[in-house]
Design a protein around this motif. Structure first.
Motif, PDB file in Angstrom:
ATOM      1  N   PHE A 216      -8.410   0.206   2.593  1.00 25.41           N
ATOM      2  CA  PHE A 216      -8.564  -1.289   2.900  1.00 25.41           C
ATOM      3  C   PHE A 216      -8.748  -1.470   4.157  1.00 25.41           C
ATOM      4  O   PHE A 216      -9.505  -2.587   4.439  1.00 25.41           O
TER       5      PHE A 216
ATOM      6  N   PHE B 271       1.011  -1.330   0.131  1.00 20.64           N
ATOM      7  CA  PHE B 271      -0.012  -0.052  -0.034  1.00 20.64           C
ATOM      8  C   PHE B 271       0.920   1.288  -0.021  1.00 20.64           C
ATOM      9  O   PHE B 271       1.733   1.418   0.916  1.00 20.64           O
TER      10      PHE B 271
ATOM     11  N   TRP C 148     -12.419  -5.798   1.061  1.00 23.87           N
ATOM     12  CA  TRP C 148     -11.794  -5.273   0.008  1.00 23.87           C
ATOM     13  C   TRP C 148     -11.827  -6.016  -0.959  1.00 23.87           C
ATOM     14  O   TRP C 148     -11.119  -7.225  -0.895  1.00 23.87           O
TER      15      TRP C 148
END
Length: 186
Positions: free
Chosen positions: A127, A118, A133
């Motif tokens: 998320f 990320f 997700w």
């Protein structure tokens, strides 16, 4: 109408069977967080040693979701399942499962690992806030061959970078499209 009901039932039945098959060998059944953390440590160490650029990538990421073992099986209709951990500053903050269903020309089974990097705080926050997700359009796929140099690429424009590696089995390719991640309590 009758045909579509049979098709839907067949799809649900086969998806359930593929999901159950995919769950085999993934620590389902109460092995707990210690097992997941040990597998994540091994996966992270393998990733960093095999693809050195991923160490730099992880240091730039706001968080990394490591999925050490995903088992996928299919015969026309398929499924996959795995469990892993989200780490922020290399500390586990949450545990997640990944589940996937697929339909198409497929036969066989495989196992693989993957990591989601990320690269923005917003991507990580989205998320973590999500009840489930799904890998989507904001995800950039990298190949293991890029793993050696991926940390040198510009990553600021890609909110999430996925690296699939360690494939073993009889299904050609591994993809995260359609995979749903859900927070779990191991």
């Amino acid at each position: 109408m009758r045909q579509s009901m049979i098709d839907r039932r067949s799809f649900l039945l086969c998806s359930g069977a593929a999901f159950a098959l995919g769950a085999c060998g993934n620590g389902v059944g109460g092995r707990g967080s210690a097992t997941i953390d040990a597998r994540v440590d091994e996966t992270r160490n393998y990733l960093f040693s095999r693809y050195p650029g991923t160490r730099d990538l992880a240091s730039k990421a706001y968080g990394v979701l490591y999925m050490p073992l995903v088992t996928e099986a299919g015969f026309g209709i398929g499924g996959a399942f795995g469990r892993g951990a989200l780490r922020i500053n290399d500390v586990t903050v949450d545990y997640y499962s990944a589940a996937k269903a697929s339909i198409g020309l497929q036969i066989g089974a495989q196992q693989y690992a993957h990591a989601l990097f990320f690269m923005t705080q917003d991507a990580l926050s989205d998320f973590r806030r999500s009840p489930g997700w799904a890998a989507g359009a904001d995800l950039k796929y990298a190949t293991p061959e890029q793993g050696a140099s991926i940390g040198k690429e510009t990553t600021e424009i890609d909110p999430v970078i996925a690296l699939v590696f360690g494939q073993a089995g009889l299904i050609a390719g591994a993809t995260l499209s359609g995979t749903k991640y859900t927070r779990i309590i191991p």
